[in-house]
Design a protein around this motif. Structure first.
Motif, PDB file in Angstrom:
ATOM      1  N   LEU A   1      -1.720   5.773  -8.840  1.00 18.97           N
ATOM      2  CA  LEU A   1      -0.474   5.216  -8.326  1.00 18.97           C
ATOM      3  C   LEU A   1      -0.483   4.978  -6.823  1.00 18.97           C
ATOM      4  CD1 LEU A   1       1.998   7.486 -10.330  1.00 18.97           C
ATOM      5  CD2 LEU A   1       1.218   5.179 -10.919  1.00 18.97           C
ATOM      6  N   TYR A   2      -1.508   5.517  -6.140  1.00 16.77           N
ATOM      7  CA  TYR A   2      -1.500   5.489  -4.674  1.00 16.77           C
ATOM      8  C   TYR A   2      -2.838   5.025  -4.124  1.00 16.77           C
ATOM      9  CZ  TYR A   2       2.899   7.889  -5.126  1.00 16.77           C
ATOM     10  OH  TYR A   2       4.192   8.184  -5.459  1.00 16.77           O
ATOM     11  N   ASP A   3      -2.771   4.527  -2.896  1.00 18.41           N
ATOM     12  CA  ASP A   3      -3.965   4.032  -2.212  1.00 18.41           C
ATOM     13  C   ASP A   3      -4.601   5.081  -1.309  1.00 18.41           C
ATOM     14  OD1 ASP A   3      -3.855   1.006  -2.888  1.00 18.41           O
ATOM     15  OD2 ASP A   3      -1.815   1.504  -2.264  1.00 18.41           O
ATOM     16  N   GLY A   4      -3.889   6.170  -1.059  1.00 13.99           N
ATOM     17  CA  GLY A   4      -4.404   7.249  -0.224  1.00 13.99           C
ATOM     18  C   GLY A   4      -3.467   8.432  -0.282  1.00 13.99           C
TER      19      GLY A   4
ATOM     20  N   ALA B   1       6.671  10.567   8.610  1.00 13.88           N
ATOM     21  CA  ALA B   1       5.547   9.707   8.245  1.00 13.88           C
ATOM     22  C   ALA B   1       5.973   8.249   8.116  1.00 13.88           C
ATOM     23  CB  ALA B   1       4.929  10.193   6.932  1.00 13.88           C
ATOM     24  N   ARG B   2       7.126   8.005   7.497  1.00 12.18           N
ATOM     25  CA  ARG B   2       7.592   6.626   7.327  1.00 12.18           C
ATOM     26  C   ARG B   2       7.884   5.958   8.665  1.00 12.18           C
ATOM     27  NH1 ARG B   2      11.543   7.300   2.013  1.00 12.18           N
ATOM     28  NH2 ARG B   2       9.891   6.947   0.458  1.00 12.18           N
ATOM     29  N   SER B   3       8.291   6.739   9.647  1.00 13.26           N
ATOM     30  CA  SER B   3       8.568   6.165  10.963  1.00 13.26           C
ATOM     31  C   SER B   3       7.288   5.734  11.673  1.00 13.26           C
ATOM     32  CB  SER B   3       9.333   7.171  11.827  1.00 13.26           C
ATOM     33  OG  SER B   3       8.487   8.222  12.271  1.00 13.26           O
ATOM     34  N   GLU B   4       6.140   6.161  11.153  1.00 15.31           N
ATOM     35  CA  GLU B   4       4.856   5.866  11.787  1.00 15.31           C
ATOM     36  C   GLU B   4       4.070   4.754  11.098  1.00 15.31           C
ATOM     37  OE1 GLU B   4       3.711   7.396  14.558  1.00 15.31           O
ATOM     38  OE2 GLU B   4       5.502   8.665  14.700  1.00 15.31           O
ATOM     39  N   VAL B   5       4.489   4.337   9.913  1.00 20.06           N
ATOM     40  CA  VAL B   5       3.672   3.372   9.171  1.00 20.06           C
ATOM     41  C   VAL B   5       4.082   1.939   9.503  1.00 20.06           C
ATOM     42  CG1 VAL B   5       3.208   4.959   7.267  1.00 20.06           C
ATOM     43  CG2 VAL B   5       5.167   3.410   7.136  1.00 20.06           C
ATOM     44  N   PRO B   6       3.115   1.034   9.527  1.00 20.75           N
ATOM     45  CA  PRO B   6       3.434  -0.380   9.743  1.00 20.75           C
ATOM     46  C   PRO B   6       3.990  -1.012   8.467  1.00 20.75           C
ATOM     47  CG  PRO B   6       1.081  -0.120   9.396  1.00 20.75           C
ATOM     48  CD  PRO B   6       1.665   1.268   9.410  1.00 20.75           C
TER      49      PRO B   6
ATOM     50  N   ARG C   1       0.833  -1.193   0.000  1.00 21.99           N
ATOM     51  CA  ARG C   1       0.000   0.000   0.000  1.00 21.99           C
ATOM     52  C   ARG C   1       0.870   1.246   0.000  1.00 21.99           C
ATOM     53  NH1 ARG C   1      -5.180  -1.474  -1.375  1.00 21.99           N
ATOM     54  NH2 ARG C   1      -5.640  -3.455  -0.380  1.00 21.99           N
ATOM     55  N   ARG C   2       0.536   2.188  -0.884  1.00 21.58           N
ATOM     56  CA  ARG C   2       1.357   3.393  -1.045  1.00 21.58           C
ATOM     57  C   ARG C   2       0.524   4.632  -0.744  1.00 21.58           C
ATOM     58  NH1 ARG C   2       3.568   4.352  -6.293  1.00 21.58           N
ATOM     59  NH2 ARG C   2       5.592   4.943  -5.452  1.00 21.58           N
ATOM     60  N   ILE C   3       1.131   5.555  -0.020  1.00 20.04           N
ATOM     61  CA  ILE C   3       0.468   6.800   0.378  1.00 20.04           C
ATOM     62  C   ILE C   3       1.284   7.963  -0.166  1.00 20.04           C
ATOM     63  CG2 ILE C   3      -0.231   8.240   2.328  1.00 20.04           C
ATOM     64  CD1 ILE C   3      -0.316   5.551   3.965  1.00 20.04           C
TER      65      ILE C   3
ATOM     66  N   PHE D   1       3.166  -0.710   4.164  1.00 25.57           N
ATOM     67  CA  PHE D   1       2.826   0.630   3.685  1.00 25.57           C
ATOM     68  C   PHE D   1       4.103   1.395   3.365  1.00 25.57           C
ATOM     69  CE2 PHE D   1      -0.976  -0.501   5.973  1.00 25.57           C
ATOM     70  CZ  PHE D   1      -2.003   0.142   5.321  1.00 25.57           C
ATOM     71  N   ASP D   2       4.008   2.284   2.405  1.00 29.01           N
ATOM     72  CA  ASP D   2       5.125   3.194   2.126  1.00 29.01           C
ATOM     73  C   ASP D   2       4.563   4.593   1.899  1.00 29.01           C
ATOM     74  OD1 ASP D   2       7.721   4.069   1.758  1.00 29.01           O
ATOM     75  OD2 ASP D   2       7.719   3.641  -0.388  1.00 29.01           O
ATOM     76  N   ILE D   3       5.382   5.578   2.202  1.00 28.82           N
ATOM     77  CA  ILE D   3       5.032   6.985   2.012  1.00 28.82           C
ATOM     78  C   ILE D   3       5.967   7.572   0.969  1.00 28.82           C
ATOM     79  CG2 ILE D   3       4.786   9.241   3.095  1.00 28.82           C
ATOM     80  CD1 ILE D   3       2.976   7.445   4.535  1.00 28.82           C
ATOM     81  N   VAL D   4       5.402   8.273   0.005  1.00 30.40           N
ATOM     82  CA  VAL D   4       6.172   8.976  -1.024  1.00 30.40           C
ATOM     83  C   VAL D   4       5.777  10.442  -0.995  1.00 30.40           C
ATOM     84  CG1 VAL D   4       6.685   9.146  -3.488  1.00 30.40           C
ATOM     85  CG2 VAL D   4       6.326   6.895  -2.431  1.00 30.40           C
ATOM     86  N   GLY D   5       6.749  11.326  -1.158  1.00 27.29           N
ATOM     87  CA  GLY D   5       6.465  12.750  -1.109  1.00 27.29           C
ATOM     88  C   GLY D   5       6.354  13.387  -2.480  1.00 27.29           C
ATOM     89  N   ALA D   6       5.553  14.440  -2.561  1.00 27.31           N
ATOM     90  CA  ALA D   6       5.467  15.288  -3.752  1.00 27.31           C
ATOM     91  C   ALA D   6       5.428  16.734  -3.276  1.00 27.31           C
ATOM     92  CB  ALA D   6       4.225  14.967  -4.567  1.00 27.31           C
ATOM     93  N   THR D   7       6.174  17.587  -3.955  1.00 25.14           N
ATOM     94  CA  THR D   7       6.338  18.970  -3.512  1.00 25.14           C
ATOM     95  C   THR D   7       5.749  19.941  -4.524  1.00 25.14           C
ATOM     96  OG1 THR D   7       8.425  18.300  -2.490  1.00 25.14           O
ATOM     97  CG2 THR D   7       8.014  20.669  -2.669  1.00 25.14           C
ATOM     98  N   ALA D   8       4.975  20.896  -4.023  1.00 17.31           N
ATOM     99  CA  ALA D   8       4.464  21.953  -4.894  1.00 17.31           C
ATOM    100  C   ALA D   8       5.624  22.788  -5.433  1.00 17.31           C
ATOM    101  CB  ALA D   8       3.492  22.837  -4.122  1.00 17.31           C
ATOM    102  N   THR D   9       5.432  23.369  -6.594  1.00 17.76           N
ATOM    103  CA  THR D   9       6.476  24.206  -7.191  1.00 17.76           C
ATOM    104  C   THR D   9       6.063  25.668  -7.315  1.00 17.76           C
ATOM    105  OG1 THR D   9       5.683  23.707  -9.433  1.00 17.76           O
ATOM    106  CG2 THR D   9       7.398  22.270  -8.510  1.00 17.76           C
ATOM    107  N   ARG D  10       4.760  25.937  -7.257  1.00 20.77           N
ATOM    108  CA  ARG D  10       4.301  27.313  -7.461  1.00 20.77           C
ATOM    109  C   ARG D  10       4.056  28.060  -6.148  1.00 20.77           C
ATOM    110  NH1 ARG D  10       0.693  24.578 -11.243  1.00 20.77           N
ATOM    111  NH2 ARG D  10      -1.142  25.199 -10.016  1.00 20.77           N
TER     112      ARG D  10
END
Length: 222
Positions: free
Chosen positions: A70-73, A25-30, A4-6, A33-42
């Motif tokens: 691509l993600y579950d949440g 966030a990754r330190s909190e997931v069981p 599962r990807r967030i 699950f994995d956490i991926v980041g996306a950053t705004a540019t504007r």
């Protein structure tokens, strides 16, 4: 629940902030699950005004839409939850904001809660969140750290000390039984502040992680 990807969306444009929030966030997931980041540019590096918060929402929604398959949440990792309503309307995915999630966590068990943060220009938006969530009677108000938000972010020790003063005011002057550290970029400071107080100090990123995992798990269970 394997694989599962967030997606954690940072509405601020600073990549270092995204990396910090993803690490928390990754330190909190069981496992599973994995956490991926996306950053705004504007957006600016740190959102400190209502206008900037409003301006961030369309890009947050665009990022979410581009990653919808691509993600579950998804987590919106700015305290005003910009774009969250649009994501929920447009996508058939669980989505949470760190503002909403932390307020729900803080109010558990009927606790009275306050917010300690650095952005006085966002006071009206912060005040509107508990109203929208039906938590107005539990909300004791927001206290702001002394100092310019950008200056405080450049000095972690000063930031923690200033936020500690705001937390103390929430507890002693307002009667808060839990205090939220209000902001994604304040994630590390929130962790350092937690052992300093006897009342619960609510960190928004872990609150959002717990809530999104619960929603994803419930959805998978059908």
């Amino acid at each position: 629940m394997s694989g599962r990807r967030i997606l954690l969306i940072n509405p601020n444009s600073l990549e270092a902030t995204t990396a910090m929030m993803v690490a928390i966030a990754r330190s909190e997931v069981p496992d599973g699950f994995d956490i991926v980041g996306a950053t705004a540019t504007r957006a600016p590096p740190m959102i400190v005004s209502a206008d900037a918060l409003d301006a961030a929402a369309p890009e947050v929604e665009e990022i979410a839409g581009a990653h919808r398959n691509l993600y579950d949440g998804m987590i919106v990792a700015a305290f005003g939850d910009p774009g969250l309503t649009g994501i929920r309307s447009a996508l058939k995915l669980p989505a949470v904001g760190i503002g909403e999630a932390s307020m729900r966590a803080a109010a558990e068990g009927g606790r009275r809660f306050g917010v300690a943060t650095t952005t006085p220009l966002l006071e009206a938006r912060i005040d509107a969140l508990p109203e929208a969530l039906g938590l107005r009677s539990s909300y004791t108000g927001t206290r702001f750290a002394d100092g310019d938000p950008h200056d405080l972010m450049r000095d972690p020790e000063r930031l923690r000390a200033a936020l500690a003063g705001a937390v103390e005011a929430c507890i002693v002057q307002d009667g808060a039984e839990a205090v939220i550290i209000g902001g994604g970029p304040l994630g590390e400071a929130a962790r350092k502040l937690q052992p300093m107080f006897t009342v619960p100090i609510i960190a928004p990123i872990p609150s959002a992680v717990a809530r999104i995992i619960g929603l994803i798990t419930a959805r998978a269970a059908g």
